[in-house]
Design an enzyme around this catalytic site. Structure first.
Site, PDB file in Angstrom:
ATOM      1  N   ALA A 203       9.524 -19.054 -43.888  1.00  0.00           N
ATOM      2  CA  ALA A 203       8.587 -18.452 -42.942  1.00  0.00           C
ATOM      3  C   ALA A 203       7.240 -19.157 -43.043  1.00  0.00           C
ATOM      4  CB  ALA A 203       8.444 -16.962 -43.214  1.00  0.00           C
ATOM      5  N   SER A 204       6.284 -18.703 -42.267  1.00  0.00           N
ATOM      6  CA  SER A 204       4.984 -19.367 -42.232  1.00  0.00           C
ATOM      7  C   SER A 204       4.207 -19.193 -43.532  1.00  0.00           C
ATOM      8  CB  SER A 204       4.157 -18.827 -41.062  1.00  0.00           C
ATOM      9  OG  SER A 204       4.025 -17.418 -41.160  1.00  0.00           O
ATOM     10  N   LEU A 205       4.407 -18.057 -44.214  1.00  0.00           N
ATOM     11  CA  LEU A 205       3.639 -17.774 -45.420  1.00  0.00           C
ATOM     12  C   LEU A 205       4.442 -17.959 -46.704  1.00  0.00           C
ATOM     13  CD1 LEU A 205       1.745 -14.524 -44.309  1.00  0.00           C
ATOM     14  CD2 LEU A 205       1.070 -16.910 -44.000  1.00  0.00           C
ATOM     15  N   ALA A 206       5.765 -17.905 -46.614  1.00  0.00           N
ATOM     16  CA  ALA A 206       6.577 -17.932 -47.838  1.00  0.00           C
ATOM     17  C   ALA A 206       7.977 -18.420 -47.510  1.00  0.00           C
ATOM     18  CB  ALA A 206       6.637 -16.532 -48.453  1.00  0.00           C
ATOM     19  N   GLN A 207       8.787 -18.592 -48.567  1.00  0.00           N
ATOM     20  CA  GLN A 207      10.194 -18.927 -48.408  1.00  0.00           C
ATOM     21  C   GLN A 207      11.002 -18.138 -49.428  1.00  0.00           C
ATOM     22  OE1 GLN A 207       9.319 -23.114 -49.062  1.00  0.00           O
ATOM     23  NE2 GLN A 207      10.723 -23.139 -50.822  1.00  0.00           N
TER      24      GLN A 207
ATOM     25  N   GLY B  19      15.719 -18.992 -46.373  1.00  0.00           N
ATOM     26  CA  GLY B  19      14.829 -18.664 -45.269  1.00  0.00           C
ATOM     27  C   GLY B  19      13.441 -19.209 -45.527  1.00  0.00           C
TER      28      GLY B  19
ATOM     29  N   LYS C 131      11.277 -14.349 -53.241  1.00  0.00           N
ATOM     30  CA  LYS C 131      10.329 -14.721 -52.189  1.00  0.00           C
ATOM     31  C   LYS C 131       9.099 -15.337 -52.846  1.00  0.00           C
ATOM     32  CE  LYS C 131       7.668 -12.644 -48.376  1.00  0.00           C
ATOM     33  NZ  LYS C 131       7.380 -11.379 -47.659  1.00  0.00           N
TER      34      LYS C 131
ATOM     35  N   ASP D 223       6.564  -6.171 -37.786  1.00  0.00           N
ATOM     36  CA  ASP D 223       7.027  -7.550 -37.563  1.00  0.00           C
ATOM     37  C   ASP D 223       8.554  -7.594 -37.441  1.00  0.00           C
ATOM     38  OD1 ASP D 223       6.676 -10.228 -37.142  1.00  0.00           O
ATOM     39  OD2 ASP D 223       6.548 -10.767 -39.254  1.00  0.00           O
TER      40      ASP D 223
END
Length: 570
Positions: free
Chosen positions: A183-187, A181, A203, A335
């Site tokens: 995301a905008s801030l992390a993976q 996965g 993460k 969220d």
């Protein structure tokens, strides 16, 4: 005289030439010194120099698109059609307005994707505001929920080493190079701990997000202020203020760990709720190691069908979990998009909750504490909406939003037209009636300004609650995309009834507390009065709640009949 004049002239010319040459050499020396200084700084501080250059580039991208969009709206955005315009003229005007919205949204999305990080987060926030912003903006930003650029494995290893003091191969016996996965801030990567052999999810924050976060937030604030100066009705500065408040929390993964552990504790007394929170193992500011949980996104209808999981049941349990958080615990996950809500198949006969799935809640970076007072007022507002009591709606809307725009606030809160609310059919009628900003703008030209007035007046915590509501409604829309209309309408009613139940719980608890503290003396009459009032409070709650339960049972029987009839038709 001539010779004297000539000598003086030559001397003067020579002096001016020497002075000019001296100034030229001084300028050259200054430029050379500055160049050498800048060059030396870049050589010895190349990271900082790169950061400055990259920050300037990001700011220039943001500034350029802000000017382009502002100019496009200023030059090409027509006023809404008047009553005197013909049908053809009205259609032409509305099409032109839609084209400007779409063109501007596409420009902004391209800029957000170029800059990434915080800007992607802003786009995701915009995409969730479908009951506030024009449809062109929300639909254009929707792909940003899933389109994020992954960091390289080298960068991931660098972040892990800097935060935890070990490289990937030292900590893990397995580590999937491809993230599961982004995301905008992390993976997130699947891995296996070398020390224990436990399968985990890791993460890892994107390496430059924290570096750019402060300047990005400042740039977004300046952008919004500039747009507001050009268009005074634009009052979405609360978006940048909310980002400034929320982002530092989301960028510290220790908050994820503590929030997840608190939610797990909150629901420990509810074995009938199929909620799973992955066990948190280790956390630093930029790295979080947690239990790996199998599953798929809750809106993956093919996966649900393959595992005989009822989307309506998934929707009902999601609503139940978030209602419990909002009205009982006062600790709300803000969220809840489908990427943060996974479903894991289970054998219902072997679970304490009796469902054939677990609801896995991910990404615990963004939470809000809801005070008892806020929970009570919010519950009273929803209860008034369910009953269609206009006077109570006016009162509690004023208490919560600080404005007299109770009709608009009610439609934003419920996602329904005012006519459905006023007719007292929100939790009774099966007729779908959705609130649309686009349709409302056609009827009321001033609607967008009124929306911004409402949102700029409400307390910050309510803004996130509204955003959470919108995200949950989007989840419901996806879960029921392939269901018969009657089943969709029944599912919506069950959502309202779930909200009603928890509103009643919150109101009952708040009024019980008021009764407990209303009598200062402990005499016989006072005690008897208190017991009587408490008893009436509980009886009132029981009567309302029993009626809701019976209505829910009727809907369940109707759903069974509808599905049975659909199968016969096939």
């Amino acid at each position: 005289m001539p010779s004297t004049y000539l000598r003086r002239t030559l001397t003067s010319s020579s002096t001016r030439g020497g002075a000019w040459q001296w100034q030229r050499w001084r300028r050259t020396a200054a430029v050379a010194s500055i160049s050498l200084g800048v060059g030396g700084y870049v050589v010895y501080n190349h990271d900082t120099a790169y950061l400055v250059a990259a920050s300037l580039r990001r700011c220039s991208i943001a500034a350029r698109v802000t000017c382009q969009v502002s100019w496009d709206y200023y030059r090409n955005f027509p006023d809404l059609p008047s009553d005197d315009d013909s049908a053809e003229e009205r259609q032409h005007i509305l099409a032109k307005r839609s084209a400007v919205h779409l063109r501007s949204a596409e420009r902004v999305r391209a800029a957000l994707m170029k800059n990434g990080g915080v800007y992607i987060k802003l786009g995701q926030h915009i995409s969730a505001m479908q009951y506030v912003l024009p449809a062109e903006w929300c639909a254009t930003m929707q792909p940003l929920q899933d389109q994020n650029t992954a960091s390289s494995l080298k960068d991931v290893d660098h972040v892990i080493f800097r935060d935890l003091g070990q490289h990937i191969e030292e900590m893990f016996s397995e580590f999937d190079a491809k993230p599961i996965g982004v995301a905008s801030l992390a993976q997130v990567h699947r891995a296996v701990l070398r020390e224990t052999g436990e399968e985990v999810a890791v993460k890892v924050q994107h390496p430059m997000v924290r570096t750019y976060s402060d300047i990005d937030i400042a740039t977004v604030s300046v952008m919004f202020e500039f747009i507001h100066s050009v268009f005074p009705d634009f009052k979405f500065m609360w978006l940048s203020a909310e980002m400034k408040s929320s982002l530092p929390q989301e960028l510290n993964f220790r908050n994820d760990k503590s929030n997840a552990e608190r939610v797990e504790w909150n629901f420990a007394q509810h074995p009938d709720v199929p909620l799973v929170v992955p066990k948190m193992i280790r956390a630093s500011e930029r790295v979080l190691i947690m239990e790996y949980v199998n599953g798929r996104r809750c809106d993956d209808l093919g996966y649900l069908r393959l595992n005989s999981i009822d989307p309506a049941e998934v929707s009902r349990e999601i609503g139940r979990v978030f209602a419990e958080m909002t009205y009982v615990h006062g600790f709300l996950h803000c969220d809840p998009h489908p990427g943060n809500l996974f479903v894991r198949p289970r054998d219902g006969r072997k679970t304490t909750h009796g469902h054939n799935f677990d609801l896995v809640l991910l990404d615990h970076g963004l939470y809000r504490h809801l005070s008892p007072r806020f929970r009570y007022e919010y519950a009273e507002m929803w209860h008034a909406l369910m009953e269609g009591d206009t006077e109570k709606i006016k009162h509690w809307s004023r208490q919560l939003s600080g404005t007299d725009l109770y009709i608009l606030f009610s439609t934003i809160l419920t996602g329904q037209n005012w006519s459905a609310i006023e007719a007292k059919s929100l939790a009774k009628s099966t007729a779908p009636a959705h609130f649309s900003v686009g349709s409302m703008m056609k009827q009321h030209p001033d609607i967008l300004r009124q929306i911004t007035d409402v949102l700029s007046s409400v307390p910050p915590v309510l803004l996130l609650v509204l955003k959470t509501n919108d995200l949950l409604r989007m989840v419901d829309q996806k879960l029921f995309a392939d269901q018969p209309p009657a089943v969709q309408q029944h599912a919506q009613l069950r959502t309202w009834m779930c909200v009603s139940h928890y509103c009643l719980v919150a109101i009952r608890n708040a009024r019980s507390q008021d009764i407990y503290h209303s009598v200062s003396r402990a005499g016989f009459l006072q005690t008897a009065s208190r017991i009587g009032r408490l008893t009436m409070n509980w009886i009132t709650f029981w009567m309302y709640d029993t009626a809701l339960s019976l209505y829910s049972a009727v809907l369940t029987l109707e759903d069974v009949f509808i599905r049975w009839r659909s199968k016969l038709a096939l």
